[in-house]
Design a protein around this motif. Structure first.
Motif, PDB file in Angstrom:
ATOM      1  N   ASP A 190       0.851  -1.196   0.000  1.00 53.48           N
ATOM      2  CA  ASP A 190       0.000   0.000   0.000  1.00 53.48           C
ATOM      3  C   ASP A 190       0.886   1.246   0.000  1.00 53.48           C
ATOM      4  OD1 ASP A 190      -1.884   1.957   0.262  1.00 53.48           O
ATOM      5  OD2 ASP A 190      -2.737   1.222   2.147  1.00 53.48           O
ATOM      6  N   THR A 191       1.308   1.648  -1.183  1.00 57.38           N
ATOM      7  CA  THR A 191       2.238   2.774  -1.279  1.00 57.38           C
ATOM      8  C   THR A 191       1.577   4.109  -0.951  1.00 57.38           C
ATOM      9  OG1 THR A 191       1.871   3.149  -3.646  1.00 57.38           O
ATOM     10  CG2 THR A 191       3.570   1.552  -3.041  1.00 57.38           C
ATOM     11  N   ARG A 192       0.243   4.141  -0.884  1.00 55.53           N
ATOM     12  CA  ARG A 192      -0.436   5.390  -0.503  1.00 55.53           C
ATOM     13  C   ARG A 192      -0.388   5.605   1.007  1.00 55.53           C
ATOM     14  NH1 ARG A 192      -6.037   4.695  -3.755  1.00 55.53           N
ATOM     15  NH2 ARG A 192      -5.829   2.664  -2.736  1.00 55.53           N
ATOM     16  N   THR A 193      -0.262   4.525   1.754  1.00 52.01           N
ATOM     17  CA  THR A 193      -0.122   4.618   3.211  1.00 52.01           C
ATOM     18  C   THR A 193       1.347   4.636   3.611  1.00 52.01           C
ATOM     19  OG1 THR A 193      -2.221   3.472   3.554  1.00 52.01           O
ATOM     20  CG2 THR A 193      -0.654   3.473   5.399  1.00 52.01           C
ATOM     21  N   LEU A 194       2.141   3.826   2.937  1.00 50.84           N
ATOM     22  CA  LEU A 194       3.577   3.738   3.227  1.00 50.84           C
ATOM     23  C   LEU A 194       4.300   4.837   2.450  1.00 50.84           C
ATOM     24  CD1 LEU A 194       3.677  -0.114   2.967  1.00 50.84           C
ATOM     25  CD2 LEU A 194       4.285   1.157   5.025  1.00 50.84           C
ATOM     26  N   VAL A 195       4.356   6.013   3.056  1.00 52.09           N
ATOM     27  CA  VAL A 195       4.900   7.200   2.386  1.00 52.09           C
ATOM     28  C   VAL A 195       6.021   7.801   3.227  1.00 52.09           C
ATOM     29  CG1 VAL A 195       2.714   7.736   1.247  1.00 52.09           C
ATOM     30  CG2 VAL A 195       3.206   8.712   3.505  1.00 52.09           C
ATOM     31  N   PRO A 196       6.925   8.550   2.587  1.00 50.98           N
ATOM     32  CA  PRO A 196       7.919   9.291   3.378  1.00 50.98           C
ATOM     33  C   PRO A 196       7.222  10.300   4.285  1.00 50.98           C
ATOM     34  CG  PRO A 196       8.529   9.217   1.049  1.00 50.98           C
ATOM     35  CD  PRO A 196       7.124   8.721   1.133  1.00 50.98           C
ATOM     36  N   ASN A 197       7.834  10.551   5.435  1.00 50.92           N
ATOM     37  CA  ASN A 197       7.263  11.520   6.374  1.00 50.92           C
ATOM     38  C   ASN A 197       8.395  12.295   7.051  1.00 50.92           C
ATOM     39  OD1 ASN A 197       5.885  13.004   8.265  1.00 50.92           O
ATOM     40  ND2 ASN A 197       5.146  11.254   9.454  1.00 50.92           N
ATOM     41  N   VAL A 216      19.876   7.037  12.097  1.00 47.55           N
ATOM     42  CA  VAL A 216      19.174   5.805  12.459  1.00 47.55           C
ATOM     43  C   VAL A 216      19.460   4.715  11.429  1.00 47.55           C
ATOM     44  CG1 VAL A 216      16.904   4.737  12.762  1.00 47.55           C
ATOM     45  CG2 VAL A 216      17.346   7.022  13.688  1.00 47.55           C
ATOM     46  N   ILE A 217      19.926   3.579  11.915  1.00 46.71           N
ATOM     47  CA  ILE A 217      20.132   2.394  11.073  1.00 46.71           C
ATOM     48  C   ILE A 217      19.100   1.358  11.494  1.00 46.71           C
ATOM     49  CG2 ILE A 217      21.739   0.567  10.403  1.00 46.71           C
ATOM     50  CD1 ILE A 217      24.005   2.514  11.309  1.00 46.71           C
ATOM     51  N   THR A 218      18.352   0.818  10.537  1.00 44.65           N
ATOM     52  CA  THR A 218      17.294  -0.132  10.853  1.00 44.65           C
ATOM     53  C   THR A 218      17.567  -1.491  10.222  1.00 44.65           C
ATOM     54  OG1 THR A 218      16.009   0.767   8.995  1.00 44.65           O
ATOM     55  CG2 THR A 218      15.478   1.566  11.207  1.00 44.65           C
ATOM     56  N   PHE A 305       6.221   0.303  13.473  1.00 45.09           N
ATOM     57  CA  PHE A 305       7.153  -0.215  12.471  1.00 45.09           C
ATOM     58  C   PHE A 305       7.267   0.743  11.284  1.00 45.09           C
ATOM     59  CE2 PHE A 305       6.948  -2.534   8.357  1.00 45.09           C
ATOM     60  CZ  PHE A 305       8.264  -2.970   8.277  1.00 45.09           C
ATOM     61  N   VAL A 306       6.133   1.245  10.805  1.00 47.53           N
ATOM     62  CA  VAL A 306       6.147   2.188   9.680  1.00 47.53           C
ATOM     63  C   VAL A 306       6.890   3.462  10.065  1.00 47.53           C
ATOM     64  CG1 VAL A 306       4.720   3.620   8.164  1.00 47.53           C
ATOM     65  CG2 VAL A 306       4.044   1.252   8.662  1.00 47.53           C
ATOM     66  N   ALA A 307       6.608   3.974  11.261  1.00 47.80           N
ATOM     67  CA  ALA A 307       7.288   5.193  11.710  1.00 47.80           C
ATOM     68  C   ALA A 307       8.798   4.978  11.802  1.00 47.80           C
ATOM     69  CB  ALA A 307       6.725   5.628  13.060  1.00 47.80           C
ATOM     70  N   LEU A 308       9.214   3.800  12.244  1.00 46.39           N
ATOM     71  CA  LEU A 308      10.646   3.518  12.338  1.00 46.39           C
ATOM     72  C   LEU A 308      11.292   3.530  10.954  1.00 46.39           C
ATOM     73  CD1 LEU A 308      12.920   2.750  14.344  1.00 46.39           C
ATOM     74  CD2 LEU A 308      12.414   0.358  13.818  1.00 46.39           C
ATOM     75  N   VAL A 334       8.470   3.729   1.651  1.00 44.57           N
ATOM     76  CA  VAL A 334       8.596   4.929   2.478  1.00 44.57           C
ATOM     77  C   VAL A 334       9.835   5.736   2.111  1.00 44.57           C
ATOM     78  CG1 VAL A 334       7.362   3.831   4.381  1.00 44.57           C
ATOM     79  CG2 VAL A 334       9.858   3.875   4.399  1.00 44.57           C
ATOM     80  N   GLY A 335      10.603   5.280   1.121  1.00 45.71           N
ATOM     81  CA  GLY A 335      11.737   6.050   0.638  1.00 45.71           C
ATOM     82  C   GLY A 335      13.023   5.833   1.393  1.00 45.71           C
ATOM     83  N   CYS A 336      13.213   4.638   1.960  1.00 43.98           N
ATOM     84  CA  CYS A 336      14.464   4.353   2.668  1.00 43.98           C
ATOM     85  C   CYS A 336      15.641   4.259   1.697  1.00 43.98           C
ATOM     86  CB  CYS A 336      14.362   3.025   3.414  1.00 43.98           C
ATOM     87  SG  CYS A 336      13.344   3.074   4.909  1.00 43.98           S
ATOM     88  N   ALA A 337      16.797   4.683   2.172  1.00 46.89           N
ATOM     89  CA  ALA A 337      18.044   4.369   1.487  1.00 46.89           C
ATOM     90  C   ALA A 337      18.473   2.988   1.974  1.00 46.89           C
ATOM     91  CB  ALA A 337      19.110   5.408   1.824  1.00 46.89           C
ATOM     92  N   ILE A 338      18.586   2.034   1.053  1.00 50.20           N
ATOM     93  CA  ILE A 338      18.694   0.627   1.417  1.00 50.20           C
ATOM     94  C   ILE A 338      20.040   0.055   1.011  1.00 50.20           C
ATOM     95  CG2 ILE A 338      17.725  -1.680   0.984  1.00 50.20           C
ATOM     96  CD1 ILE A 338      15.008  -0.209   0.503  1.00 50.20           C
ATOM     97  N   VAL A 339      20.632  -0.705   1.929  1.00 47.49           N
ATOM     98  CA  VAL A 339      21.777  -1.555   1.626  1.00 47.49           C
ATOM     99  C   VAL A 339      21.293  -2.990   1.787  1.00 47.49           C
ATOM    100  CG1 VAL A 339      24.110  -2.249   2.247  1.00 47.49           C
ATOM    101  CG2 VAL A 339      23.436   0.154   2.421  1.00 47.49           C
ATOM    102  N   ALA A 340      21.424  -3.784   0.730  1.00 43.22           N
ATOM    103  CA  ALA A 340      20.830  -5.118   0.727  1.00 43.22           C
ATOM    104  C   ALA A 340      21.816  -6.149   0.194  1.00 43.22           C
ATOM    105  CB  ALA A 340      19.555  -5.129  -0.123  1.00 43.22           C
ATOM    106  N   SER A 341      21.526  -7.401   0.483  1.00 42.57           N
ATOM    107  CA  SER A 341      22.388  -8.489   0.019  1.00 42.57           C
ATOM    108  C   SER A 341      22.211  -8.706  -1.478  1.00 42.57           C
ATOM    109  CB  SER A 341      22.061  -9.778   0.772  1.00 42.57           C
ATOM    110  OG  SER A 341      20.704 -10.141   0.612  1.00 42.57           O
ATOM    111  N   ASP A 342      23.310  -8.984  -2.134  1.00 42.56           N
ATOM    112  CA  ASP A 342      23.293  -9.243  -3.575  1.00 42.56           C
ATOM    113  C   ASP A 342      22.916 -10.706  -3.808  1.00 42.56           C
ATOM    114  OD1 ASP A 342      23.592  -9.065  -6.277  1.00 42.56           O
ATOM    115  OD2 ASP A 342      25.763  -8.821  -6.267  1.00 42.56           O
TER     116      ASP A 342
END
Length: 430
Positions: A190-197, A216-218, A305-308, A334-342
């Protein structure tokens, strides 16, 4: 149409699809194992059922998994017989076959169309099994047990009419004779609810209030375990915290196991959870001041969780080659900058340098470097986060992309009269 959903923990993957079909005027019924306190949920009639026995003590360990699925399948079969006796015959059954409940439903309603949620097909090598050399199989017969786990999949595909899978990689784990009948549609975000804030504020543990100005690192798992790279993340923390004296790290997830095996207490000095094992390994490497900046939140309410995620400066997502987590796509939305496993499933969503940064799953130094580099570069975080959100909207949006495709799949299943997987010709062009 009359529609019957089967999911042990309903709604699960059908939490959007089933209510949407009910809102369209279809009669929607769902069978679920837990004894639920209500009989209606968002227009869906709930039918609970229960098993009457457990797995046989001393049964051969290679077949105990299948026996458990047969027990559940029988329970669902008998509940379906009662439903049929009450006059209900569905036009379409939509089932998650993973727990075996839908094994025998074609024996209750032979002419009814059966669509399967195709989450994963087991392989003794090349996917999750054997991926992590730190946890090798101790029994050479493990490959035999893994092959037998697919008995459930194989028996379902003898009678199923179609499948749906959330990602291309997950669909690709199935054998070609099945894969040609699988439609690739994600469950939807639901990208309309999961938005940057930018104005988000969150108070953690009743005392620590965070805003976007904090570093903050999550890290989020359903449960903190090796399948989702908990051990890798923990081992990278000392380097990250030394280099980022103002960063705070927040880990979300329970202490149980969602995937893979529980730890052997004999190997780990009596410790019984992965969280405890890697907590104890890493803690001596960190001074008290650094450790005070590491926060284990457990399982938290969804709004928190969304706020975090909205607060996150850098979000880390790691996984074996396995089922892709919803949490990665929620972080993208929500527009996170993500580091993920390849790893294969992740590469469908995270494109290195575009929608995030990819790093080898086992590369502790590389993970620390990528996290710290992004913390040093607000412009890069902004660009990657914006691109990640745009990608989530274009490919995984619930309302405009995924739910319409899911509902079209259901309609097509109800209209067609095809044949089960093993006897149906592959469509032209695959």
């Amino acid at each position: 149409m009359k529609l019957l959903f089967i999911q042990r923990h309903f709604p699960g993957q059908f939490k959007h699809l089933a209510p949407a079909l009910a809102r369209q005027g279809h009669e929607v019924v769902a069978m679920t194992m837990p004894q639920v306190p209500v009989r209606q949920w968002q227009g869906v009639r709930l039918i609970p059922y229960g098993v009457t026995r457990g797995t046989t003590p001393g049964v051969h360990p290679w077949v105990s998994d299948f026996e458990t699925k047969v027990i559940r399948g029988e329970a669902c079969f008998r509940a379906a017989l009662q439903l049929k006796a009450q006059g209900f015959t569905p036009d379409v059954i939509i089932a998650h076959p993973g727990w075996g409940e839908s094994l025998f439903l074609k024996d209750v309603w032979p002419q009814v169309k059966l669509g399967l949620y195709c989450e994963f097909y087991y392989h003794p090598q090349g996917t999750d099994v054997g991926f992590d050399p730190e946890f090798p199989a101790t029994d050479p017969g493990e490959v035999c047990r893994i092959r037998l786990k697919n008995l459930n999949n194989l028996m379902h595909f003898e009678v199923a009419d179609a499948g749906i899978s959330p990602t291309h990689w997950q669909a690709s784990t199935f054998p070609p004779r099945f894969r040609d009948r699988i439609t690739e549609v994600h469950d939807g975000i639901d990208t309309r609810t999961l938005v940057p804030n930018p104005q988000v504020r969150l108070t953690v543990n009743g005392e620590l209030t965070l805003t976007r100005s904090d570093e903050v690192i999550t890290f989020v798992n359903r449960n903190l375990e090796p399948y989702r790279g908990y051990h890798v993340f923990m081992r990278a923390l000392p380097a990250i915290l030394r280099r980022r004296p103002k960063a705070r790290v927040f880990l979300v997830g329970g202490n149980d196991v969602s995937y893979g095996a529980r730890p052997d207490p004999a190997r780990y000095g009596g410790k019984r959870t992965w969280r405890e094992i890697f907590f104890e390994e890493v803690r001596p490497q960190l001074p008290d001041a650094d450790w005070a900046r590491v926060h284990f939140l457990g399982n938290i309410p969804y709004p928190q969780f969304v706020a975090l995620l909205q607060l996150s400066s850098v979000h880390v997502y790691l996984t074996y080659p396995f089922v892709l987590s919803w949490s990665l796509l929620e972080a993208m939305s929500v527009g996170c900058a993500i580091v993920a496993s390849d790893t294969a499933p992740v590469r469908e969503a995270i494109r290195h340098g575009d929608t995030g940064r990819l790093v080898d799953f086992f590369d502790l130094e590389g993970l620390a470097n990528e996290v710290c580099a992004l913390l040093d570069d607000p412009a890069a975080r902004q660009r990657l986060g914006a691109n990640a959100r745009a990608f989530a909207q274009a490919h995984y949006d619930l309302a405009t992309v995924c739910l319409p495709k899911q509902m079209a799949w259901v309609r097509d299943l109800g209209r067609t009269r095809g044949h089960p997987f093993l006897s149906a010709p592959a469509p032209a062009g695959g």
